[in-house]
Enzyme design. Structure first.
Site, mmCIF file in Angstrom:
data_model
loop_
_atom_site.group_PDB
_atom_site.id
_atom_site.type_symbol
_atom_site.label_atom_id
_atom_site.label_comp_id
_atom_site.label_asym_id
_atom_site.label_seq_id
_atom_site.Cartn_x
_atom_site.Cartn_y
_atom_site.Cartn_z
ATOM 1 N N SER A 5 -11.485 -0.553 2.482
ATOM 2 C CA SER A 5 -10.878 -0.946 3.608
ATOM 3 C C SER A 5 -10.339 0.388 4.124
ATOM 4 C CB SER A 5 -9.685 -1.838 3.385
ATOM 5 O OG SER A 5 -10.304 -3.155 2.752
ATOM 6 N N ARG A 45 0.772 -1.219 -0.037
ATOM 7 C CA ARG A 45 -0.002 0.116 -0.066
ATOM 8 C C ARG A 45 0.786 1.229 0.000
ATOM 9 N NH1 ARG A 45 -2.382 -3.622 -1.025
ATOM 10 N NH2 ARG A 45 -4.344 -4.703 -0.228
ATOM 11 N N GLU A 52 -5.780 3.642 5.711
ATOM 12 C CA GLU A 52 -5.431 3.784 4.322
ATOM 13 C C GLU A 52 -5.722 5.005 3.812
ATOM 14 O OE1 GLU A 52 -6.461 0.674 1.515
ATOM 15 O OE2 GLU A 52 -6.042 -0.801 2.730
#
Length: 342
Positions: free
Chosen positions: A242, A167, A338
């Site tokens: 998410s 990520r 995130e």
């Protein structure tokens, strides 16, 4: 043609959390020829400047006192091919899921496990999006960028130059705010090699009656059905997918947790660390379905925070902070968000 710059623009429709906030100035980039003109505008030079794709990885906690420019560049083209692969370029403003479906319709495989991820093609390398055992870095050949510090001159970064990690990428680190991703070039396959050993893909394929030799499109449909069963549609229930990354911890810490919690999903990494399942930690901490006003932890997937209609960004962030604090108190594990929180 000079792009239109709007003042005091509501951006509720431009972020998937549905935050009812405004941008002091707002514009859309639909043609690369507009970029130098936009960058030369006084309000843009004064900043701050925020580039927006699909708004699916953002949490606005207040009005944005600056300029938001949405990347609306469109276009998909085949650049080259050989017997095994194709090299295809997609513009940064293309909707990610639509692009994935286009590649599958052409008989090009590789992106099927990344079906139904919200957002745009331009955001995919920045976040190094991933799902069901696949990360987009595995398919990216090059990333085409505009250097915002030099008026938009083109820069092409090879895969290795992007410093992809879980990520993460150079676009979130050393080059944060410097480059605009205008297009991404993908190396895709003509011969399908299924990757169905992660999550519930095999189970979903079996339910579809095609578990023996699934096609790429069938794997895509299986992924779509899984995601739809667990993840809310942002058009119906505001969310950013998410909200937390799966934490990566030292092996010693993972081993200690597994002694106490043998069912904790865990995935050993090549560097010796271990990736843990953030959703499991949140659910086991008793927070799945927890709601405070219109801010809530989704009752089907604890990794997703949702806005039931009128939650403010500050309320969503307060909920996220509660989740992080609770998980840390119970497991000693830090959850990192995130989305970009502004």
């Amino acid at each position: 043609m000079t792009p239109v710059i709007y003042r005091e623009q509501p951006i509720r429709a431009f972020n998937t959390f549905g935050m009812n906030v405004k941008a002091a100035f707002f514009s859309q980039l639909t043609d690369l020829a507009q970029l130098p003109i936009l960058l030369a505008q006084p309000v843009v030079q004064q900043g701050p400047l925020l580039w927006l794709g699909g708004g699916s990885n953002m949490l606005f906690t207040q009005d944005f006192d600056g300029v938001i420019i949405q990347n609306c560049l469109k276009g998909v083209q085949l650049l080259a091919e050989d017997e095994q692969t194709v090299l295809v370029e997609a513009a940064g403003g293309e909707v990610w899921h639509s692009f994935v479906q286009h590649t599958l319709q052409q008989g090009w495989s590789g992106l099927e496990n990344l079906s139904l991820i919200p957002g745009t093609v331009g955001a995919s390398p920045i976040q190094n999006i991933g799902a069901y055992g696949v990360e987009v870095k595995d398919l990216i050949h090059e990333v085409v960028c505009a250097d915002l510090a030099t008026g938009g001159s083109e820069v092409v970064l090879a895969n290795a130059d992007c410093h992809f990690a879980y990520r993460d990428s150079v676009f979130k680190q050393a080059l944060a705010g410097r480059y605009l991703v205008t297009a991404v070039r993908f190396r895709l396959h003509k011969t399908f090699q299924p990757r169905i050993g992660y999550g519930d893909i095999s189970k979903a394929l079996a339910a579809m009656g095609c578990s023996d030799a699934p096609t790429a499109q069938q794997v895509s449909q299986a992924v779509i059905s899984i995601r739809q069963s667990k993840l809310p549609d942002p058009a119906v229930l505001g969310n950013a997918g998410s909200f937390f990354k799966n934490p990566i911890v030292p092996r010693e810490q993972a081993d200690a947790l597994l002694v106490q919690h043998p069912t904790l999903p865990h995935y050993p990494q090549a560097d010796g660390n271990v990736k843990l399942a953030a959703g499991w930690l949140i659910e086991q901490a008793g927070l799945k379905g927890y709601r405070d006003g219109d801010a809530a932890v989704h009752d089907k997937q604890a990794l997703v925070l949702v806005n039931h209609g009128q939650a403010s960004g500050a309320q969503m962030w307060a909920l996220a902070s509660k989740v992080r604090q609770t998980v840390y108190q119970q497991y000693g594990v830090v959850l990192d968000p995130e989305p970009i929180v502004l």
